[in-house]
Design an enzyme around this catalytic site. Structure first.
Site, mmCIF file in Angstrom:
data_model
loop_
_atom_site.group_PDB
_atom_site.id
_atom_site.type_symbol
_atom_site.label_atom_id
_atom_site.label_comp_id
_atom_site.label_asym_id
_atom_site.label_seq_id
_atom_site.Cartn_x
_atom_site.Cartn_y
_atom_site.Cartn_z
ATOM 1 N N GLU A 98 0.831 -1.217 0.000
ATOM 2 C CA GLU A 98 0.000 0.000 0.000
ATOM 3 C C GLU A 98 0.857 1.255 0.000
ATOM 4 O O GLU A 98 1.703 1.447 0.882
ATOM 5 C CB GLU A 98 -0.909 -0.016 1.242
ATOM 6 C CG GLU A 98 -1.892 1.156 1.267
ATOM 7 C CD GLU A 98 -2.854 1.097 2.455
ATOM 8 O OE1 GLU A 98 -3.105 0.004 2.989
ATOM 9 O OE2 GLU A 98 -3.339 2.169 2.848
ATOM 10 N N ASP A 303 4.154 -14.240 11.612
ATOM 11 C CA ASP A 303 2.832 -14.672 11.159
ATOM 12 C C ASP A 303 1.838 -13.526 11.393
ATOM 13 O O ASP A 303 1.293 -13.381 12.488
ATOM 14 C CB ASP A 303 2.448 -15.930 11.965
ATOM 15 C CG ASP A 303 1.082 -16.475 11.584
ATOM 16 O OD1 ASP A 303 0.312 -15.771 10.911
ATOM 17 O OD2 ASP A 303 0.787 -17.610 11.997
ATOM 18 N N HIS A 402 -2.992 10.247 -0.365
ATOM 19 C CA HIS A 402 -3.238 9.025 -1.115
ATOM 20 C C HIS A 402 -3.259 9.309 -2.605
ATOM 21 O O HIS A 402 -2.743 8.547 -3.404
ATOM 22 C CB HIS A 402 -4.592 8.427 -0.715
ATOM 23 C CG HIS A 402 -4.502 7.582 0.517
ATOM 24 N ND1 HIS A 402 -5.494 6.739 0.918
ATOM 25 C CD2 HIS A 402 -3.523 7.464 1.430
ATOM 26 C CE1 HIS A 402 -5.131 6.134 2.034
ATOM 27 N NE2 HIS A 402 -3.943 6.559 2.365
#
Ligand code: MEV
Length: 467
Positions: A98, A303, A402
């Protein structure tokens, strides 16, 4: 749960003092960034070479990690700069797809650096294994519980026989707890085994212990054992990160005349209350926190599904899903105080962390931390990402940042290369038209312009260029 840190860390005496404030790191090219990283971390040459190889996970390893492997799936690996944690400087490896996540974490870490840095600690450090007991009338639950707890010492000894090396390293099974569910559709009990797994994540250790104890638990309780498995609600392995941010560092340059840093801080407090009260907002707020935690988990071979499930369950521990972090103004109204409290199941030894060359590299970049140190750093990354998102949300809105990065992605997808990427992206933002078709149009127009400029330079220069 006690507030006393189990383990904290400060700068080891043999570590040279280096600043993680790598100013302008984002402006460097790849080679320069790697050089700066080497200068900060003393990265050995062989590990530096791995960084230069795209696709450094061999098929042999991929085939070893999973079944039916056909290749590997690379993610961008970036470096978040500016972290100062418990007085020590760090740069964090982050593997994430991202855009803006690494920039956001680095920016917020810089504001925090300028306010004195992060304080982080591990307040509890045990993993939980579960052994389910069935086929027991609920009237017998109390008696079964007493029997199990009366034999706690022997059961813990038995558990520790399965992992003598863990015990040698100072870890091992510490205690048992019993939980009862008499009103469930099928009534059952659960025995929790609390285990100090040291620097291992410990899933296999715990599952083996649960399987080993199961027959004894069945005999002692008089019931039948069902599941034997670790719990991913690791609420006995808790990390905290805290910051006290100076309002002035939160000021947004373009909005200097409209909003003071103090007002930004006050609005962040309001936004935090929104996330505390409303689960719809809390979920998004917590996603912003995981934007910092997961990429560090991935870059160090941990994990992240376990960490994710644990954090979200912890967010709902009171019966309502709430924000994992709190932000408020200090009593004297001079600082914005932030705190994040999360369970993090992680390891720095064994499994993928040992085998994956990039996980090894990630750990090396962090100075080969213990699992407690790494958990502290992940919590700091989470709090930094959270602060960056909140500051944007209460000021310019999230889309501006963004959009800039999205525009770059679109210009790349439209075929822009080199300098063209920046030029096309900037033009789209200026024109407030950020879309695939706009990227294509702007790209063809700048290319046409370049050709016409070359044509207008005349044949001599063109010949000169070609020679
Ligand atoms: C986007 O990846 C994360 C945010 O939505 C987090 C938030 O809203 O706090 C910006």
């Amino acid at each position: 749960m006690s507030e006393t840190p189990k383990e904290i860390f400060t700068k080891p005496s043999d570590t040279p003092i280096r600043s993680s404030r790598l100013k302008g790191f984002f402006k460097l090219d790849r080679g320069e960034r790697i050089d700066a990283l080497r200068a900060f971390t003393d990265l050995p040459v062989d590990q530096t070479r791995i960084l230069g190889q795209d696709g450094s996970l061999s098929f042999d390893l991929a085939d070893l990690f999973i079944e039916n492997a056909i290749g590997s799936y690379p993610l961008p690996l970036g470096i978040a700069t500016n972290f100062k944690v418990n007085g020590r400087d760090f740069v964090l490896p982050m593997a994430v797809e991202e855009s803006s996540v690494v920039a956001a974490a680095s920016n917020a870490a810089r504001w925090i650096y300028d306010s004195g840095g992060f304080e982080a600690l591990c307040v509890d450090n045990l993993m939980i294994g579960q052994i389910q007991i069935l086929d027991l009338p609920s009237e017998e639950f109390d008696h079964a519980e007493l029997e199990i707890l009366r034999h706690q010492k022997q059961l813990l000894e038995l558990a520790n026989q399965t992992h003598p090396r863990l015990v040698m390293r100072g870890g091992g099974a510490r205690s048992l707890e019993v939980r009862k569910f008499p009103n469930a559709e099928i009534p059952f009990m659960v025995v929790h085994v609390l285990v100090d797994t040291r620097d291992a994540m410990g899933a296999n250790l715990i599952n083996t212990i649960c399987e080993k104890l199961a027959p004894e638990i069945a005999i002692l309780s008089g019931g039948r054992v069902g599941l034997r498995i670790l719990s991913n609600l690791a609420d006995r392995k808790i990390f905290k990160a805290r910051v006290r941010v100076l309002p002035e560092v939160l000021q947004v340059k373009e909005l200097t005349d409209e909003i003071t840093g103090l007002e930004v801080a006050r609005r962040i407090h309001e936004a935090a209350i929104f996330a505390w009260e409303d689960p719809y907002r809390a979920t998004t707020h917590n996603k912003g926190i995981m934007n910092g935690v997961d990429p560090v988990a991935i870059a160090t071979g941990n994990d992240w599904r376990a960490i994710e499930s644990g954090c979200h369950a912890y967010a709902a521990r009171t019966g309502q899903y709430r924000a994992l972090s709190r932000w408020r103004m200090s009593a004297d109204k001079k600082r914005l105080e932030g705190e994040l409290e999360i369970p993090i199941q992680l390891g720095t030894v064994g499994g993928v962390t040992r085998l994956h060359p990039l996980a090894q590299l990630g750990l090396r970049i962090l100075g080969n931390p213990s699992s407690v140190e790494l958990g502290c750093l992940m919590a700091c990354a989470g709090l930094a990402s959270n602060l960056a998102a909140l500051r944007a949300l209460v000021t310019t809105g999230i889309q501006r940042g963004h959009m800039k990065l999205h525009a770059k992605n679109l210009s790349l997808a439209a075929g822009a290369r080199g300098n063209e990427v920046e030029v096309v992206a900037n033009q789209m933002v200026i024109e407030k038209r950020v879309s695939a078709s706009a990227a294509e149009k702007i790209l063809s127009s700048i290319r046409a312009q370049t050709i016409s400029e070359v044509v207008s330079l005349g044949p001599n220069l063109r010949r000169g260029e070609a020679s």
